[in-house]
Design a protein around this motif. Sequence first.
Motif, PDB file in Angstrom:
ATOM      1  N   VAL A  25       0.844  -1.195   0.000  1.00 42.02           N
ATOM      2  CA  VAL A  25       0.000   0.000   0.000  1.00 42.02           C
ATOM      3  C   VAL A  25       0.882   1.249   0.000  1.00 42.02           C
ATOM      4  O   VAL A  25       1.753   1.413   0.853  1.00 42.02           O
ATOM      5  CB  VAL A  25      -0.932   0.010   1.223  1.00 42.02           C
ATOM      6  N   LYS A  26       0.647   2.131  -0.975  1.00 41.04           N
ATOM      7  CA  LYS A  26       1.320   3.433  -1.006  1.00 41.04           C
ATOM      8  C   LYS A  26       0.540   4.445  -0.176  1.00 41.04           C
ATOM      9  O   LYS A  26       1.111   5.156   0.654  1.00 41.04           O
ATOM     10  CB  LYS A  26       1.457   3.916  -2.456  1.00 41.04           C
ATOM     11  N   THR A  27      -0.759   4.510  -0.456  1.00 41.07           N
ATOM     12  CA  THR A  27      -1.643   5.386   0.326  1.00 41.07           C
ATOM     13  C   THR A  27      -3.024   4.724   0.430  1.00 41.07           C
ATOM     14  O   THR A  27      -3.372   3.866  -0.386  1.00 41.07           O
ATOM     15  CB  THR A  27      -1.813   6.778  -0.330  1.00 41.07           C
ATOM     16  N   PHE A  28      -3.764   5.153   1.436  1.00 44.09           N
ATOM     17  CA  PHE A  28      -5.157   4.688   1.607  1.00 44.09           C
ATOM     18  C   PHE A  28      -5.977   5.909   1.994  1.00 44.09           C
ATOM     19  O   PHE A  28      -5.853   6.436   3.106  1.00 44.09           O
ATOM     20  CB  PHE A  28      -5.217   3.604   2.682  1.00 44.09           C
ATOM     21  N   PRO A 103       8.879   3.819   8.419  1.00 45.30           N
ATOM     22  CA  PRO A 103       9.656   5.029   8.086  1.00 45.30           C
ATOM     23  C   PRO A 103       9.406   5.591   6.693  1.00 45.30           C
ATOM     24  O   PRO A 103       9.706   6.754   6.447  1.00 45.30           O
ATOM     25  CB  PRO A 103      11.105   4.556   8.223  1.00 45.30           C
ATOM     26  N   ILE A 104       8.863   4.798   5.766  1.00 49.87           N
ATOM     27  CA  ILE A 104       8.706   5.269   4.389  1.00 49.87           C
ATOM     28  C   ILE A 104       7.284   5.778   4.193  1.00 49.87           C
ATOM     29  O   ILE A 104       6.427   5.108   3.610  1.00 49.87           O
ATOM     30  CB  ILE A 104       9.039   4.153   3.378  1.00 49.87           C
ATOM     31  N   GLN A 105       7.019   6.950   4.716  1.00 45.92           N
ATOM     32  CA  GLN A 105       5.689   7.549   4.630  1.00 45.92           C
ATOM     33  C   GLN A 105       5.527   8.285   3.295  1.00 45.92           C
ATOM     34  O   GLN A 105       6.511   8.609   2.630  1.00 45.92           O
ATOM     35  CB  GLN A 105       5.472   8.520   5.787  1.00 45.92           C
ATOM     36  N   PRO A 106       4.286   8.525   2.863  1.00 43.08           N
ATOM     37  CA  PRO A 106       4.045   9.211   1.588  1.00 43.08           C
ATOM     38  C   PRO A 106       4.377  10.703   1.670  1.00 43.08           C
ATOM     39  O   PRO A 106       3.492  11.566   1.655  1.00 43.08           O
ATOM     40  CB  PRO A 106       2.557   8.961   1.326  1.00 43.08           C
ATOM     41  N   LYS A 107       5.669  10.997   1.779  1.00 41.12           N
ATOM     42  CA  LYS A 107       6.158  12.373   1.805  1.00 41.12           C
ATOM     43  C   LYS A 107       7.598  12.348   1.294  1.00 41.12           C
ATOM     44  O   LYS A 107       8.177  11.283   1.073  1.00 41.12           O
ATOM     45  CB  LYS A 107       6.111  12.939   3.227  1.00 41.12           C
ATOM     46  N   LYS A 108       8.175  13.506   1.101  1.00 40.83           N
ATOM     47  CA  LYS A 108       9.537  13.590   0.590  1.00 40.83           C
ATOM     48  C   LYS A 108      10.524  13.247   1.696  1.00 40.83           C
ATOM     49  O   LYS A 108      10.481  13.817   2.783  1.00 40.83           O
ATOM     50  CB  LYS A 108       9.818  14.989   0.052  1.00 40.83           C
ATOM     51  N   THR A 124      10.383   3.286  -2.251  1.00 45.53           N
ATOM     52  CA  THR A 124      10.099   4.643  -2.712  1.00 45.53           C
ATOM     53  C   THR A 124      10.130   4.679  -4.234  1.00 45.53           C
ATOM     54  O   THR A 124      10.756   3.828  -4.886  1.00 45.53           O
ATOM     55  CB  THR A 124      11.129   5.644  -2.172  1.00 45.53           C
ATOM     56  N   ASN A 125       9.487   5.677  -4.815  1.00 36.57           N
ATOM     57  CA  ASN A 125       9.470   5.803  -6.264  1.00 36.57           C
ATOM     58  C   ASN A 125      10.873   5.982  -6.831  1.00 36.57           C
ATOM     59  O   ASN A 125      11.228   5.386  -7.855  1.00 36.57           O
ATOM     60  CB  ASN A 125       8.592   6.985  -6.680  1.00 36.57           C
TER      61      ASN A 125
END
Length: 477
Positions: A25-28, A103-108, A124-125
């Motif tokens: 899951v990347k985002t929900f 730790p790898i949240q959908p942010k920079k 990450t992308n």
Amino acid sequence: MNSFSIKRLLGEEAKSQEVIVEGWVKTFRSNRFIALNDGSTIKNIQCVVDYGNFEEEVIRSISTGAAIKVKGNLVESQGRGQDVEIQVTDLFIHGKADAETYPIQPKKHSLEFLREKAHLRVRTNTFSAVMRVRSALSFAIHNYFQQNGFYYMHAPIITGSDAEGAGEMFRVTTLDAKNPPLTEDGEVNYKEDFFGKETNLTVSGQLEAEAYAMGLGKVYTFGPTFRAENSNTSRHLAEFWMIEPEMAFYDLDANMDLAEDFIKGVLKYVLEHCEDDLKFLEKRLLDEEKTKPQAERSEMALLEKLRFVVDNNFKRVTYTEAIDILRNSKPNKKKKFEYPIDEWGADLQSEHERFLVEKHFKCPVILFDYPATIKAFYMRLNEDGKTVRAMDVLFPGIGEIVGGSQREERLEVLQQKMADLDIPEEELWWYLDLRKFGTAVHSGFGLGFERLVQFATGMGNIRDVIPFPRTPQNAEF
């Protein structure tokens, strides 16, 4: 029913077909929209969940980083940004990811932070794109050589010779570090070591590849190499991968022809097969460039830079011509170079190489016929007695990417060069044998794989183009 890759599903025409897909899951969003990625592509697929069809515990388990399996109907998407989506009918949680500690949240995230999380950064992308390009380049390299009559050779990783003469090698031993056996002179007695002599991790497979080229004609190595150089820079690793072709009956001109054709071939392959990843990496690089002062920004975008190499003939220039150009250049005269060029014989630095490529010739450059004093012992001595048949390929933004030469095939000349450099003949007796038994003109070159991946992806630090970097004071993971 087998799972589909997301890359395949995104290429499917929209129709109501039942599919299974698995990923992370990347985002929900809104307890309804899952952005799912399985590593097969930079793109996510949207999975739409009807909240009322699933238990609350399942919905609560869907968070960034969780591994899930979804089953549903692939249909035309009603939202923007995607052609198809999955209307979820069944959902299984493979593994939860604690939302508070993942730790790898959908942010920079900074690249420095992600190096500390190297076991997770491929999610990450940026790093998934880099590693897919790395994989494609690796395949393209093998494909190129196999299609051109080369044989893949595995050079030894443990060796008793220092091919480069640098002396910066990792020792391999089974001796007791606290109480090693000693000779009468008080030195470590390596005759009692596992191999009966002092051994190290290899810095190059070149010498062994030469031996096989003199029997198979054309060979290449592609394997790990090691340098115990205490250098904490964006260009150095202690463990890295090298591509080293060696060819019997090739002179320096044929060697340069091969290097140019090879590089163009593998970069053309990634341009054709990694379009989505390269476009993403180009945008990332453009965003990064905006934060730099104007003078430090690249003149070319990533895809333009790759096409620049593929579409341009490489300019071939002697070292002597290059020195004259650099000596008379404005940066040199105005003392803008960190390492000023004063006289013939200087060892060129990255700033000089980039000036030649980016400012003077405005195309990739191959420099050849270097001073013998700054090159390795195995390079063929020219008739002038001062220069050797060496060549370096120079690229925009990176400087030297390939180093090679016509090898010294004359026994007496090679023996004299080894004597001048205090290289004992008994250490390389077998290498000298190649000059005794059917010697012939032969050549080869070396390409640091990570340097090539850096160039192809636009990443500024070599630590970000290898899965788990090994550098001074760092052997984590």
